[in-house]
Write a protein that holds these residues in place. Structure first.
Motif, PDB file in Angstrom:
ATOM      1  N   TYR A  15       0.750  -1.391   0.169  1.00 33.54           N
ATOM      2  CA  TYR A  15       0.051   0.040  -0.091  1.00 33.54           C
ATOM      3  C   TYR A  15       0.919   1.283  -0.167  1.00 33.54           C
ATOM      4  CZ  TYR A  15      -4.285  -2.649   0.817  1.00 33.54           C
ATOM      5  OH  TYR A  15      -5.180  -3.526   0.603  1.00 33.54           O
ATOM      6  N   VAL A  16       1.954   1.175   0.790  1.00 29.64           N
ATOM      7  CA  VAL A  16       2.649   2.468   1.005  1.00 29.64           C
ATOM      8  C   VAL A  16       3.411   2.869  -0.061  1.00 29.64           C
ATOM      9  CG1 VAL A  16       4.298   3.581   2.570  1.00 29.64           C
ATOM     10  CG2 VAL A  16       2.390   2.416   3.641  1.00 29.64           C
ATOM     11  N   GLY A  17       4.164   1.745  -0.561  1.00 31.15           N
ATOM     12  CA  GLY A  17       5.291   2.101  -1.535  1.00 31.15           C
ATOM     13  C   GLY A  17       4.542   2.246  -2.825  1.00 31.15           C
ATOM     14  N   LEU A  18       3.446   1.647  -3.103  1.00 28.36           N
ATOM     15  CA  LEU A  18       2.593   1.650  -4.489  1.00 28.36           C
ATOM     16  C   LEU A  18       2.301   3.034  -4.522  1.00 28.36           C
ATOM     17  CD1 LEU A  18       2.133   0.727  -7.153  1.00 28.36           C
ATOM     18  CD2 LEU A  18       0.293  -0.534  -6.438  1.00 28.36           C
ATOM     19  N   VAL A  19       1.364   3.279  -3.527  1.00 23.19           N
ATOM     20  CA  VAL A  19       0.371   4.672  -3.359  1.00 23.19           C
ATOM     21  C   VAL A  19       1.494   5.752  -3.488  1.00 23.19           C
ATOM     22  CG1 VAL A  19      -1.169   5.820  -2.381  1.00 23.19           C
ATOM     23  CG2 VAL A  19      -1.502   3.536  -2.599  1.00 23.19           C
ATOM     24  N   SER A  20       2.613   5.988  -2.441  1.00 22.51           N
ATOM     25  CA  SER A  20       3.222   7.005  -2.395  1.00 22.51           C
ATOM     26  C   SER A  20       4.184   7.111  -3.844  1.00 22.51           C
ATOM     27  CB  SER A  20       4.231   7.082  -1.403  1.00 22.51           C
ATOM     28  OG  SER A  20       4.939   5.864  -1.134  1.00 22.51           O
ATOM     29  N   GLY A  21       4.662   6.009  -4.262  1.00 21.77           N
ATOM     30  CA  GLY A  21       5.328   6.184  -5.527  1.00 21.77           C
ATOM     31  C   GLY A  21       4.511   6.729  -6.760  1.00 21.77           C
ATOM     32  N   VAL A  22       3.200   6.175  -7.031  1.00 23.41           N
ATOM     33  CA  VAL A  22       2.414   6.702  -7.826  1.00 23.41           C
ATOM     34  C   VAL A  22       2.107   8.052  -7.764  1.00 23.41           C
ATOM     35  CG1 VAL A  22       0.119   6.462  -8.795  1.00 23.41           C
ATOM     36  CG2 VAL A  22       1.259   4.226  -8.357  1.00 23.41           C
ATOM     37  N   CYS A  23       1.829   8.493  -6.408  1.00 21.54           N
ATOM     38  CA  CYS A  23       1.424  10.120  -6.276  1.00 21.54           C
ATOM     39  C   CYS A  23       2.741  10.678  -6.323  1.00 21.54           C
ATOM     40  CB  CYS A  23       0.850  10.033  -4.571  1.00 21.54           C
ATOM     41  SG  CYS A  23      -0.648   9.323  -4.551  1.00 21.54           S
ATOM     42  N   PHE A  24       3.677  10.417  -5.989  1.00 21.74           N
ATOM     43  CA  PHE A  24       5.151  11.399  -6.235  1.00 21.74           C
ATOM     44  C   PHE A  24       5.183  11.396  -7.756  1.00 21.74           C
ATOM     45  CE2 PHE A  24       7.105  10.226  -2.051  1.00 21.74           C
ATOM     46  CZ  PHE A  24       6.730  11.387  -1.686  1.00 21.74           C
ATOM     47  N   SER A  25       4.789  10.186  -8.458  1.00 20.95           N
ATOM     48  CA  SER A  25       5.106  10.421 -10.053  1.00 20.95           C
ATOM     49  C   SER A  25       4.070  11.421 -10.431  1.00 20.95           C
ATOM     50  CB  SER A  25       4.884   9.165 -10.886  1.00 20.95           C
ATOM     51  OG  SER A  25       3.810   8.764 -10.801  1.00 20.95           O
ATOM     52  N   ASP A  26       3.019  11.497  -9.870  1.00 22.81           N
ATOM     53  CA  ASP A  26       1.618  12.302 -10.297  1.00 22.81           C
ATOM     54  C   ASP A  26       2.208  13.746  -9.955  1.00 22.81           C
ATOM     55  OD1 ASP A  26      -0.859  12.111 -11.429  1.00 22.81           O
ATOM     56  OD2 ASP A  26      -1.613  13.052  -9.808  1.00 22.81           O
ATOM     57  N   LEU A  27       2.946  13.951  -9.059  1.00 22.35           N
ATOM     58  CA  LEU A  27       3.598  15.405  -8.733  1.00 22.35           C
ATOM     59  C   LEU A  27       4.623  15.728  -9.580  1.00 22.35           C
ATOM     60  CD1 LEU A  27       3.479  15.310  -4.904  1.00 22.35           C
ATOM     61  CD2 LEU A  27       1.712  16.320  -6.534  1.00 22.35           C
ATOM     62  N   GLY A  28       5.035  14.913 -10.604  1.00 22.08           N
ATOM     63  CA  GLY A  28       5.896  15.249 -11.911  1.00 22.08           C
ATOM     64  C   GLY A  28       7.327  14.793 -11.496  1.00 22.08           C
ATOM     65  N   ASN A  29       7.565  13.740 -10.647  1.00 25.45           N
ATOM     66  CA  ASN A  29       8.743  13.155 -10.363  1.00 25.45           C
ATOM     67  C   ASN A  29       8.745  11.926 -11.285  1.00 25.45           C
ATOM     68  OD1 ASN A  29       9.631  14.826  -7.753  1.00 25.45           O
ATOM     69  ND2 ASN A  29       7.787  13.976  -7.330  1.00 25.45           N
ATOM     70  N   ASP A  30      10.137  11.636 -11.366  1.00 19.46           N
ATOM     71  CA  ASP A  30      10.460  10.181 -12.140  1.00 19.46           C
ATOM     72  C   ASP A  30      10.678   9.162 -11.043  1.00 19.46           C
ATOM     73  OD1 ASP A  30      10.371  10.969 -14.859  1.00 19.46           O
ATOM     74  OD2 ASP A  30      12.379  11.933 -14.407  1.00 19.46           O
ATOM     75  N   VAL A  31       9.516   8.048 -11.183  1.00 16.33           N
ATOM     76  CA  VAL A  31       9.583   7.274 -10.054  1.00 16.33           C
ATOM     77  C   VAL A  31       9.595   5.791 -10.745  1.00 16.33           C
ATOM     78  CG1 VAL A  31       8.145   6.173  -7.945  1.00 16.33           C
ATOM     79  CG2 VAL A  31       8.026   8.681  -8.377  1.00 16.33           C
ATOM     80  N   VAL A  32      10.758   4.816  -9.766  1.00 19.02           N
ATOM     81  CA  VAL A  32      10.601   3.635 -10.345  1.00 19.02           C
ATOM     82  C   VAL A  32      10.319   2.826  -9.092  1.00 19.02           C
ATOM     83  CG1 VAL A  32      13.216   3.330 -10.213  1.00 19.02           C
ATOM     84  CG2 VAL A  32      11.994   1.809 -11.131  1.00 19.02           C
ATOM     85  N   CYS A  33       9.123   1.891  -9.071  1.00 20.17           N
ATOM     86  CA  CYS A  33       8.764   1.011  -7.878  1.00 20.17           C
ATOM     87  C   CYS A  33       9.370  -0.385  -8.131  1.00 20.17           C
ATOM     88  CB  CYS A  33       7.439   1.035  -7.921  1.00 20.17           C
ATOM     89  SG  CYS A  33       6.501   2.482  -7.555  1.00 20.17           S
ATOM     90  N   VAL A  34       9.944  -0.562  -6.899  1.00 19.37           N
ATOM     91  CA  VAL A  34      10.694  -1.904  -7.152  1.00 19.37           C
ATOM     92  C   VAL A  34      10.041  -3.090  -6.119  1.00 19.37           C
ATOM     93  CG1 VAL A  34      13.045  -3.073  -6.604  1.00 19.37           C
ATOM     94  CG2 VAL A  34      12.753  -0.759  -7.145  1.00 19.37           C
ATOM     95  N   ASP A  35       9.664  -4.076  -6.681  1.00 23.39           N
ATOM     96  CA  ASP A  35       9.234  -5.304  -5.821  1.00 23.39           C
ATOM     97  C   ASP A  35      10.322  -6.433  -6.042  1.00 23.39           C
ATOM     98  OD1 ASP A  35       6.626  -5.158  -3.771  1.00 23.39           O
ATOM     99  OD2 ASP A  35       7.508  -7.399  -4.250  1.00 23.39           O
ATOM    100  N   LYS A  36      10.406  -7.401  -5.264  1.00 24.16           N
ATOM    101  CA  LYS A  36      10.892  -8.853  -5.527  1.00 24.16           C
ATOM    102  C   LYS A  36       9.866  -9.672  -5.962  1.00 24.16           C
ATOM    103  CE  LYS A  36      13.422  -9.609  -1.549  1.00 24.16           C
ATOM    104  NZ  LYS A  36      13.818  -9.929  -0.277  1.00 24.16           N
TER     105      LYS A  36
END
Ligand SMILES: NC(=O)c1ccc[n+]([C@@H]2O[C@H](COP(=O)([O-])OP(=O)(O)OC[C@H]3O[C@@H](n4cnc5c(N)ncnc54)[C@H](O)[C@@H]3O)[C@@H](O)[C@H]2O)c1
Ligand SMILES: O=c1ccn([C@@H]2O[C@H](COP(=O)(O)OP(=O)(O)O[C@H]3O[C@H](CO)[C@@H](O)[C@H](O)[C@H]3O)[C@@H](O)[C@H]2O)c(=O)[nH]1
Length: 445
Positions: free
Chosen positions: A10-31
């Motif tokens: 929840y935390v990684g995905l939602v914050s990653g997605v929201c930070f990208s929505d604010l204009g940042n380049d985001v890569v989300c990692v999961d094993k």
């Protein structure tokens, strides 16, 4: 800014997605490859209103990506956000193995200066441990920071984009400035603290909210005995700005992935320092007992539950999520099965997750609310999904064999029930019954 987020819960995905929505380049990692594959196809592995739309939008605009390659993601980023799980160990302490593994992998991957932020909920002192682990595996300079997350499941996107406050626990001016800049589009309330205080703010906040819930549940139990109505009492209390109206909803107690584990973890953190956190221990005990009010009320209405058919509406720990972690439904259904009852259960979206975790096979899972309720001897509402609120008590009455409704979330009002002959037991409000004997609300199983 270029960010790598480690962990797509929840935390990684939602914050990653929201930070990208604010204009940042985001890569989300999961094993977990299957999670990353789903995300690469634009499918959210969790049910969270509004999330999938934001994933599509930001992927299409090229600002959001997903990978299993942690090293590459770390090397291309300026800020690394750790958002892996910190579940409970059997003794209640936080299990830090995912954090430690992530720190090791980050250390092995560093290629130049980075800011490494922990968003996971971690015991006080953990960020220092993270620093030691990374230093062991890397010669490159880095800064650590604690930025705890306060989102709620079901409203995670809104909570992330419009938080009440942002807490930044950091030491260097550079890290503070960079993280203030990253978070400033989200809130004006940015509080910069030392790292240990930031770690403690998260546990203290969850423990306080859990305390409010257990407090109102105990008041509800007393209301039942003295003939008062908890919804009116909570409303009257909530107008006092010092008390506030939120988190005063009586029910069957809190569940979920955070309050149960974080209250236990804080009790352990205190205990390790020889401090007996008596208040919080009681909060946990009250919460555990509260769910069994459902069973006590059923037994008051039906007597022996063996061979009785009980319908259950709601398996997730709260509405608008398919998360069933520590949902009260597990223990309530288990207690029903132990008493020989036949259980028919329905949830709008959490049934599959519940089935995967519930080890007993006797439960009949239904595809609709009506299918679960038809010809049952009683219906118990465990989660306040709006789908249930939209079903009239008259309809429920027409489906049941015996007119018994136990509303564990107080979704109906006395007026809603007026036109029915339902025996209606809710939480902390007068029972509407046809002369059935009174019940003891606070008893251990
Ligand atoms: N769920 C919430 O609503 C919520 C809200 C606030 C804070 N928190 C805290 O945030 C943290 C994460 O919670 P969650 O519910 O999002 O977690 P989660 O357990 O749902 O997901 C964690 C993810 O991290 C991945 N992961 C673990 N180790 C990894 C590694 N080394 N590299 C890459 N991926 C890795 C796992 O595969 C998993 O997909 C916890 O500490 C929790 O207490 C959760
Ligand atoms: O008045 C209330 C409010 C909540 N609950 C119950 O409390 C639990 C937790 O609800 P909620 O807080 O809305 O959901 P979570 O997604 O678990 O969020 C909590 O846990 C997260 C993880 O740490 C934090 O980030 C959030 O700030 C904190 O609210 C659920 O079972 C609710 O049914 C009640 O019984 N009565």
């Amino acid at each position: 800014m270029r960010l790598a987020v480690i962990g797509t819960g929840y935390v990684g995905l939602v914050s990653g997605v929201c930070f990208s929505d604010l204009g940042n380049d985001v890569v989300c990692v999961d094993k977990l490859e299957n999670k990353v594959d789903m995300l690469l196809q634009g499918i959210s592995p969790i049910y969270e209103p509004g999330l999938e739309e934001l994933i599509h939008k930001n992927k299409e605009q090229g600002r959001l990506n997903f990978t299993t390659n942690l090293a590459e993601a770390v090397q291309k980023s300026e800020i690394i956000i750790i958002a892996v799980g910190t579940p409970s160990l059997p003794n209640g302490q936080a299990n830090l193995s995912f954090i430690e593994d992530a720190a090791k992998e980050i250390g092995q991957s560093l290629n130049n200066f980075k800011i490494i932020v922990t968003k996971s909920t971690v015991p006080v002192g953990t960020n220092e441990k993270i620093k030691q682990i990374i230093s062991k595996y890397s010669q490159f300079p880095f800064e650590i920071a604690s930025v705890p997350e306060f989102l709620r499941e079901g409203t995670a996107v809104q909570d992330t984009l419009h938080p009440d406050r942002i807490i930044i626990g950091a030491t260097s001016d550079y890290a503070k400035e960079k993280l203030i800049k990253l978070h400033s589009p989200l809130s004006e309330n940015i509080l910069v603290t030392d790292i240990r205080s930031a770690e403690m703010i998260k546990y203290a906040s969850n423990a306080f909210l859990a305390t409010k819930i257990s407090f109102i549940n105990e008041i509800a139990n007393i209301c039942e005995k003295v003939g008062a109505d908890i919804t009116q009492v909570a409303s009257g209390m909530g107008y006092d700005k010092r008390i506030g109206s939120s988190f005063l909803k009586a029910g069957i107690g809190y569940g979920g992935s955070c309050f149960p584990k974080d209250t236990q973890a804080l009790i352990q953190i205190a205990g390790q320092m020889d401090y007996d956190f008596k208040l919080l221990k009681s909060v946990v005990e009250v919460n555990h007992e509260q769910r069994f009010n459902i069973i006590r009320k059923l037994e008051a209405l039906l007597g022996d539950l063996s061979e009785r058919t009980i319908a259950i509406w709601g398996l997730s720990f709260k509405p608008e999520t398919d998360d069933v972690r520590d949902a009260p439904a597990f223990e309530i259904i288990n207690a029903l099965l132990q008493r020989g009852a036949k259980v028919r259960a329905y949830d709008p979206i959490a049934t599959e997750n519940f089935k995967k975790c519930f080890t007993r096979e006797e439960v009949q899972y239904c595809l609709g609310a009506q299918e679960a309720a038809v010809q049952a001897d009683a219906l118990c509402i465990l989660t306040e999904w709006s789908e249930f609120k939209n079903i009239s008590p008259e309809m429920i009455e027409s489906w049941l064999t015996e007119p018994n409704l136990i509303d564990g979330r107080n979704i109906y009002s006395q007026e809603d029930l007026a036109k029915t002959k339902l025996n209606y037991y809710s939480i902390g409000r007068p029972n509407l019954n046809k002369g059935v004997k009174e019940i003891e609300p606070v008893l251990l199983l």
